[in-house]
Design an enzyme around this catalytic site. Structure first.
Site, PDB file in Angstrom:
ATOM      1  N   HIS A  57      14.752 -35.140 -15.313  1.00 45.13           N
ATOM      2  CA  HIS A  57      14.157 -35.667 -14.076  1.00 45.13           C
ATOM      3  C   HIS A  57      12.715 -35.210 -13.879  1.00 45.13           C
ATOM      4  CE1 HIS A  57      17.969 -37.354 -12.934  1.00 45.13           C
ATOM      5  NE2 HIS A  57      18.567 -36.177 -13.116  1.00 45.13           N
ATOM      6  N   CYS A 112       0.847  -1.187   0.000  1.00 47.53           N
ATOM      7  CA  CYS A 112       0.000   0.000   0.000  1.00 47.53           C
ATOM      8  C   CYS A 112       0.884   1.240   0.000  1.00 47.53           C
ATOM      9  CB  CYS A 112      -0.936   0.097   1.211  1.00 47.53           C
ATOM     10  SG  CYS A 112      -1.965  -1.344   1.431  1.00 47.53           S
ATOM     11  N   ARG A 120       2.975   0.386  -5.438  1.00 47.16           N
ATOM     12  CA  ARG A 120       2.902  -0.288  -4.149  1.00 47.16           C
ATOM     13  C   ARG A 120       1.591  -1.060  -3.972  1.00 47.16           C
ATOM     14  NH1 ARG A 120       6.696   1.478  -0.712  1.00 47.16           N
ATOM     15  NH2 ARG A 120       5.499   0.634   1.003  1.00 47.16           N
ATOM     16  N   GLU A 126       5.204 -13.066 -14.396  1.00 48.38           N
ATOM     17  CA  GLU A 126       4.766 -11.839 -13.726  1.00 48.38           C
ATOM     18  C   GLU A 126       3.934 -10.938 -14.639  1.00 48.38           C
ATOM     19  OE1 GLU A 126       7.880 -10.171 -10.430  1.00 48.38           O
ATOM     20  OE2 GLU A 126       8.649 -10.266 -12.461  1.00 48.38           O
ATOM     21  N   GLU A 131      15.051 -16.401 -13.532  1.00 52.30           N
ATOM     22  CA  GLU A 131      14.622 -15.005 -13.648  1.00 52.30           C
ATOM     23  C   GLU A 131      13.807 -14.787 -14.931  1.00 52.30           C
ATOM     24  OE1 GLU A 131      14.310 -12.580 -11.778  1.00 52.30           O
ATOM     25  OE2 GLU A 131      14.180 -10.852 -13.106  1.00 52.30           O
ATOM     26  N   LYS A 150       5.309  -3.731  -6.061  1.00 48.00           N
ATOM     27  CA  LYS A 150       6.760  -3.579  -6.193  1.00 48.00           C
ATOM     28  C   LYS A 150       7.459  -3.776  -4.867  1.00 48.00           C
ATOM     29  CE  LYS A 150      10.271  -1.822  -8.706  1.00 48.00           C
ATOM     30  NZ  LYS A 150      10.606  -3.072  -9.374  1.00 48.00           N
ATOM     31  N   TRP A 190      -2.969  -2.433  -1.600  1.00 48.44           N
ATOM     32  CA  TRP A 190      -2.695  -3.804  -1.996  1.00 48.44           C
ATOM     33  C   TRP A 190      -3.340  -4.647  -0.896  1.00 48.44           C
ATOM     34  CZ3 TRP A 190       0.107  -8.126  -0.156  1.00 48.44           C
ATOM     35  CH2 TRP A 190       0.359  -9.121  -1.115  1.00 48.44           C
ATOM     36  N   ASN A 207      -0.518   1.611   6.001  1.00 54.49           N
ATOM     37  CA  ASN A 207       0.212   0.608   5.216  1.00 54.49           C
ATOM     38  C   ASN A 207       0.857  -0.340   6.204  1.00 54.49           C
ATOM     39  OD1 ASN A 207       1.988  -0.800   3.533  1.00 54.49           O
ATOM     40  ND2 ASN A 207       3.518   0.824   3.594  1.00 54.49           N
ATOM     41  N   GLY A 208       0.526  -1.621   6.110  1.00 61.80           N
ATOM     42  CA  GLY A 208       1.106  -2.595   7.044  1.00 61.80           C
ATOM     43  C   GLY A 208       0.041  -3.583   7.486  1.00 61.80           C
ATOM     44  N   LYS A 216       9.989 -13.418 -14.971  1.00 62.21           N
ATOM     45  CA  LYS A 216       9.595 -12.214 -15.716  1.00 62.21           C
ATOM     46  C   LYS A 216       8.376 -12.507 -16.571  1.00 62.21           C
ATOM     47  CE  LYS A 216      11.108  -9.989 -14.079  1.00 62.21           C
ATOM     48  NZ  LYS A 216      11.805  -9.455 -12.966  1.00 62.21           N
TER      49      LYS A 216
HETATM   50  C1  G6P Z   1       8.297  -8.069  -5.090  1.00 64.36           C
HETATM   51  C2  G6P Z   1       8.615  -7.441  -6.430  1.00 64.36           C
HETATM   52  C3  G6P Z   1       9.794  -8.166  -7.072  1.00 64.36           C
HETATM   53  C4  G6P Z   1      10.986  -8.165  -6.118  1.00 64.36           C
HETATM   54  C5  G6P Z   1      10.629  -8.749  -4.758  1.00 64.36           C
HETATM   55  C6  G6P Z   1      11.734  -8.512  -3.746  1.00 64.36           C
HETATM   56  O1  G6P Z   1       7.783  -9.348  -5.278  1.00 64.36           O
HETATM   57  O2  G6P Z   1       7.491  -7.493  -7.285  1.00 64.36           O
HETATM   58  O3  G6P Z   1      10.146  -7.525  -8.283  1.00 64.36           O
HETATM   59  O4  G6P Z   1      12.024  -8.905  -6.681  1.00 64.36           O
HETATM   60  O5  G6P Z   1       9.456  -8.114  -4.240  1.00 64.36           O
HETATM   61  O6  G6P Z   1      11.846  -7.136  -3.528  1.00 64.36           O
HETATM   62  P1  G6P Z   1      13.154  -6.368  -3.103  1.00 64.36           P
HETATM   63  O7  G6P Z   1      12.736  -4.924  -3.108  1.00 64.36           O
HETATM   64  O8  G6P Z   1      13.494  -6.847  -1.727  1.00 64.36           O
HETATM   65  O9  G6P Z   1      14.216  -6.656  -4.081  1.00 64.36           O
END
Ligand code: G6P
Length: 614
Positions: A510, A2, A27, A494, A487, A609, A74, A100-101, A491
């Site tokens: 496997h 949030c 956020r 996501e 990764e 994020k 969020w 937020n929290g 991507k």
């Molecule tokens: C969220 C974001 C990711 C990020 C992860 C860890 O899931 O969407 O993109 O890699 O958090 O976040 P940080 O800020 O600790 O790298």
């Protein structure tokens, strides 16, 4: 997660809140709401984005007022609907709050309030907090600041809050524990934000609240900062921010993600600035220089992180063990914090985080600290909580990353981690000089090399056209390319919502091989170093089963080209450099697939994020 914003001053607040909220949508974007005070309290909230909230303001009269707060959500407690949106208002209608929290003990607090006759409209923990503040204020007959203080003393969990009392409309109370909160200081005006982006265009003077701090912001009396634990007044530290406002604009690109992908050469240059001056000069990372004794005597290095940062940590394991020869362990912060890991004095714990606010990583840091580890943080956001909670560390300096799917922050993390491994390994005398020279030269040139990979974007876009109907993908890589395969898959899922799995190429036999048929695209990283022929064998196995192969190859490759349906070349380079390059086409492939499918690239569904909740 949030995002919260606020303003108290003399300007019309509406635009400040709306533009501020848009900057914080990374956020969370399940719902949005604002409170504006102009002789009376106006609350408007809406499910969905800030743009949906804006459409509720049809009357200019509603936009008046120069004190207000806003929230972009969020969802944690309660569905993402209008009722659960913030601001939440107390039963009397006087006090409003954005939060937020997570208030972990909200159940027990709520049952006490229910017995006292309080009524709750939403399912949120935040509505419990605003009524708790009201209850304390009314029973003890005290002001909002004191009541908020007593309420927070009862709270277990995490919060960044802003609270407003319409019976004393010249004041906003803010407080922080676990979730971030920044206050912008202007001329007789104050801004509030989960990060400084909502107020950067107005002021660069910023106070970052620390955990257990509370700021009473009064239009007449100014700002008073209090330590909640000690119940004492503290002197605020005002930082002069160096952020660039243009960094948070799209700059002609359709999406922040694309802009950030193309910014990578510049971002990595910024990561290296002052640290890698020239391949012939020693690497200069001051926190390593200052604490080198810790690295010299380290028994073990443990990386803790989440998401994309966890993939960067995984690659760091390969780099560090290869070049430094100290045992490395990589852990998901969320797992690490809830088991009972063995941490000894002499262990170095390295949290890696873009935001520097990830709740699980923060909790893991606290635990490692208690067990006596030395904490070396790697963060992107300057002044973030992780940067402040660690013993020392280094910033990636990737610049603001707005797209929820991390791109440039990851490239800067892995480039920096390789630079660190080279620095420490060289100081410890564990790398042959010839090898060191070769890698450092290629690393210094990487911004340019990435440019040449980016120049292939049209080719990658054309390839993407052929995979819009796919519902699954497999990503394979061996050695240094294994974390990149993970990764790449992350991507894609996501932002395009296509299911994708990353695997070490040799593990395919496997299990995942059972999935291969003519409908299964397989992205395989097959550059020409150590395991090349083994990867070629994997490609043959996929081909034999009808799988569709997209291969990332070294320039001039002929062997894989004969087997794969599509190939994307990256320049010939050392095997330690190759993963940094191989990742770029995978970012672009995900981007183009998602874009052509019409997905919301910068704000994918259900994601945020900065994950400041568990
Ligand atoms: C969220 C974001 C990711 C990020 C992860 C860890 O899931 O969407 O993109 O890699 O958090 O976040 P940080 O800020 O600790 O790298």
């Amino acid at each position: 997660m949030c995002g919260i914003v606020g303003y108290i001053g003399n300007k019309p607040v509406y635009d400040i809140l709306i533009t501020g909220l848009k900057k914080l949508e990374y956020r969370g974007y399940d719902s949005a709401g604002v409170m504006i005070y102009d002789k009376s309290l106006l609350i408007k909230k809406s499910k969905g984005k800030v743009a949906d909230l804006e459409s509720l303001f049809v009357n200019d009269q509603d936009k008046k007022g120069s004190i207000g707060m806003g929230h972009t959500r969020w969802a944690t407690h309660g569905a993402p609907n209008q009722i659960n949106s913030h601001p939440h208002v107390s039963n009397s209608g006087e006090i409003s709050l954005v939060h937020n929290g997570i208030i972990e003990n909200y159940h027990s607090l709520k049952s006490v309030l229910l017995k006292k006759g309080y009524v709750f409209k939403s399912d949120t923990d935040s509505e419990v907090l605003v009524n708790l503040i009201e209850d304390i204020k009314k029973t003890k007959k005290i002001k909002l600041g004191k009541a908020t203080y007593f309420a927070l003393k009862q709270v277990v969990g995490a919060y960044a809050i802003a609270v407003f009392d319409s019976t004393n409309p010249t004041e906003i109370i803010t407080a922080k524990l676990g979730s971030p909160l920044a206050i912008g200081v202007g001329e007789s005006e104050y801004y509030i934000g989960s990060d400084p982006s909502p107020f950067l265009e107005f002021t660069k003077r910023c106070i970052y609240l620390n955990d257990n701090e509370m700021a009473i912001i009064n239009l007449k009396k100014g700002l008073t900062l209090r330590d909640i634990k000690k119940d004492s007044i503290i002197d605020p530290f005002i930082e002069e921010l160096k952020h660039d406002i243009e960094e948070v604009e799209k700059g002609g690109y359709d999406h922040f993600m694309l802009k950030e992908i193309f910014e990578q050469p510049k971002s990595i240059k910024d990561t290296f600035r002052g640290r890698l001056l020239s391949p012939s000069l020693p690497i200069k990372i001051s926190s390593i220089e200052m604490h080198f004794d810790k690295f010299r005597s380290a028994n073990r290095i443990i990386f803790i992180s989440c998401g994309t940062s966890w993939h960067a940590s995984l690659l760091a394991e390969y780099y560090f063990e290869e070049l430094i020869r100290i045992p490395v362990k990589v852990e998901y912060a969320s797992e690490f914090r809830y088991r009972n890991p063995v941490i000894n004095k002499g262990d170095i714990v390295i949290p890696v985080s873009q935001s520097g606010e990830t709740a699980d990583t923060l909790a893991a840091i606290k635990m490692a600290k208690e067990k006596g580890a030395f904490l070396y943080g790697i963060c992107n956001v300057v002044g973030s909580t992780i940067a402040r909670e660690t013993d020392t560390g280094v910033y990636t300096h990737a610049g603001s990353e707005i797209g929820v799917a991390s791109t440039k922050a990851f490239s800067c993390q892995i480039s920096l981690l390789l630079l660190m491994a080279l620095d420490i390994g060289k100081r410890l005398g564990r790398i042959e000089e010839i090898r060191y020279q070769k890698i450092i030269k290629e690393l210094a040139a990487i911004p340019k090399t990435i440019e040449s990979v980016l120049s292939k974007s049209k080719h990658i876009e054309d390839i993407s056209e052929n995979f819009l109907e796919a519902s699954n993908f497999i990503y394979l890589g061996r050695g240094y390319h294994f974390p990149i395969a993970l990764e790449g898959a992350l991507k894609l899922k996501e932002i395009s919502y296509i299911h994708a799995e990353g695997y070490p190429a040799a593990e395919m036999k496997h299990g995942p091989i059972a999935l291969i048929d003519k409908y299964m695209p397989v992205v395989i990283i097959a550059t020409n170093k150590s395991n090349y022929h083994k990867v070629v064998s994997n490609i043959m196995e996929i081909k034999a089963r009808g799988g569709r192969i997209i291969a990332i190859v070294s320039s001039g490759d002929t062997e894989v080209k004969k087997l794969a349906e599509y190939t994307i070349e990256i320049p010939n380079c050392d095997e330690l450099i190759a993963p940094i390059l191989a990742n770029i086409p995978l970012q672009l492939l995900s981007y183009y697939i998602a874009n052509k499918k019409g997905c919301n690239i910068d704000q994918p569904r259900n994601l945020a994020k900065s994950v400041t909740v568990e």
